[in-house]
Write a protein that holds these residues in place. Sequence first.
Motif, PDB file in Angstrom:
ATOM      1  N   ALA A 263       0.831  -1.206   0.000  1.00 33.41           N
ATOM      2  CA  ALA A 263       0.000   0.000   0.000  1.00 33.41           C
ATOM      3  C   ALA A 263       0.866   1.257   0.000  1.00 33.41           C
ATOM      4  O   ALA A 263       0.562   2.234  -0.690  1.00 33.41           O
ATOM      5  CB  ALA A 263      -0.932  -0.005   1.207  1.00 33.41           C
TER       6      ALA A 263
ATOM      7  N   VAL B 234       2.351   1.711  -3.523  1.00 38.44           N
ATOM      8  CA  VAL B 234       1.348   2.225  -4.459  1.00 38.44           C
ATOM      9  C   VAL B 234       1.101   3.704  -4.206  1.00 38.44           C
ATOM     10  O   VAL B 234       0.996   4.504  -5.138  1.00 38.44           O
ATOM     11  CB  VAL B 234       0.033   1.431  -4.347  1.00 38.44           C
ATOM     12  N   LYS B 235       0.997   4.082  -2.917  1.00 37.95           N
ATOM     13  CA  LYS B 235       0.767   5.484  -2.583  1.00 37.95           C
ATOM     14  C   LYS B 235       1.918   6.357  -3.045  1.00 37.95           C
ATOM     15  O   LYS B 235       1.710   7.452  -3.589  1.00 37.95           O
ATOM     16  CB  LYS B 235       0.568   5.620  -1.068  1.00 37.95           C
TER      17      LYS B 235
ATOM     18  N   SER C 206       1.813   6.608  -6.863  1.00 37.04           N
ATOM     19  CA  SER C 206       0.717   7.477  -7.283  1.00 37.04           C
ATOM     20  C   SER C 206       1.083   8.935  -7.088  1.00 37.04           C
ATOM     21  O   SER C 206       0.762   9.790  -7.919  1.00 37.04           O
ATOM     22  CB  SER C 206      -0.549   7.151  -6.492  1.00 37.04           C
TER      23      SER C 206
ATOM     24  N   LYS D 222      -3.613  -0.002 -10.434  1.00 40.89           N
ATOM     25  CA  LYS D 222      -4.950   0.370  -9.985  1.00 40.89           C
ATOM     26  C   LYS D 222      -4.853   1.266  -8.753  1.00 40.89           C
ATOM     27  O   LYS D 222      -4.262   0.882  -7.749  1.00 40.89           O
ATOM     28  CB  LYS D 222      -5.768  -0.878  -9.664  1.00 40.89           C
ATOM     29  N   ASP D 223      -5.426   2.442  -8.874  1.00 39.56           N
ATOM     30  CA  ASP D 223      -5.352   3.398  -7.769  1.00 39.56           C
ATOM     31  C   ASP D 223      -6.394   4.482  -7.997  1.00 39.56           C
ATOM     32  O   ASP D 223      -6.365   5.179  -9.008  1.00 39.56           O
ATOM     33  CB  ASP D 223      -3.954   4.006  -7.683  1.00 39.56           C
ATOM     34  N   GLU D 224      -7.285   4.632  -7.047  1.00 45.55           N
ATOM     35  CA  GLU D 224      -8.356   5.628  -7.159  1.00 45.55           C
ATOM     36  C   GLU D 224      -7.800   7.039  -7.315  1.00 45.55           C
ATOM     37  O   GLU D 224      -8.393   7.883  -7.996  1.00 45.55           O
ATOM     38  CB  GLU D 224      -9.253   5.547  -5.914  1.00 45.55           C
TER      39      GLU D 224
ATOM     40  N   VAL E 130      -5.844   2.157 -14.280  1.00 43.26           N
ATOM     41  CA  VAL E 130      -5.755   2.672 -12.913  1.00 43.26           C
ATOM     42  C   VAL E 130      -7.084   2.592 -12.178  1.00 43.26           C
ATOM     43  O   VAL E 130      -7.119   2.733 -10.959  1.00 43.26           O
ATOM     44  CB  VAL E 130      -5.256   4.134 -12.909  1.00 43.26           C
TER      45      VAL E 130
ATOM     46  N   PRO F 219      -9.905   1.182 -10.063  1.00 44.93           N
ATOM     47  CA  PRO F 219      -9.950   0.012  -9.159  1.00 44.93           C
ATOM     48  C   PRO F 219     -11.009  -0.982  -9.596  1.00 44.93           C
ATOM     49  O   PRO F 219     -11.998  -0.620 -10.231  1.00 44.93           O
ATOM     50  CB  PRO F 219     -10.306   0.645  -7.806  1.00 44.93           C
TER      51      PRO F 219
END
Length: 213
Positions: A41, A44-45, A48, A138-140, A211, A213
Amino acid sequence: MVRFLTAALLLSAVSASASPAIPSFEFSVANIQASVAALRANQVKAKSGNIGPRLDSMAWDLQRSERDASQLRSDLRFLLSRVRRQGSAPSRPGQPGQPSDPNLRWDVQRFTRDLAQLTRDSQWRLNDLRSLSAQAEKDEALVSPATRLLESARRFKSETNWLLFDARFAYFDFMRAGFTFEGMDLDRDSRDVDGRAQDLQNEADRLLAKVRP
């Protein structure tokens, strides 16, 4: 004997209370999975946070390219009117072959250089977008910048499509007026920039789907 057994039991109880309990296998696996998930996590953060601003920057770049393409369309229409006037104007008396618009060739060549530069810029941006798309996951948080990028790519493609349409008609006038090489450059680069714009739109569309989700 009773005293000995009692002492042994007391010693065992003290040792058990002093020693930490050995975790079960399931508990250890759960801890490892939680640690991996937290690390993932965070990765990914961090990614992003790096990709999002670059997508926004690229969206602005494509908006600038859209304006450049629009300006080239305006320049082409103006040049085309001059090309047609020169093609239909008679030679001046005593000056056979003297062009009625002596700066026209230089302006036509400057236009084709600007068009070629837009084509190169579009290819560089396409390369950058493909690199970003390969890194994205994948990331909102990336949905909004990816959506803005796709909208910019679509508007740029619309403008290059109109530029290509105008260039197809101008090509024959350029050739008839003696601008053979410039006409060939116009035909080739207008098709190339429209192709790169289509590639940019397709890649931006794939990135947005990637990207989400």
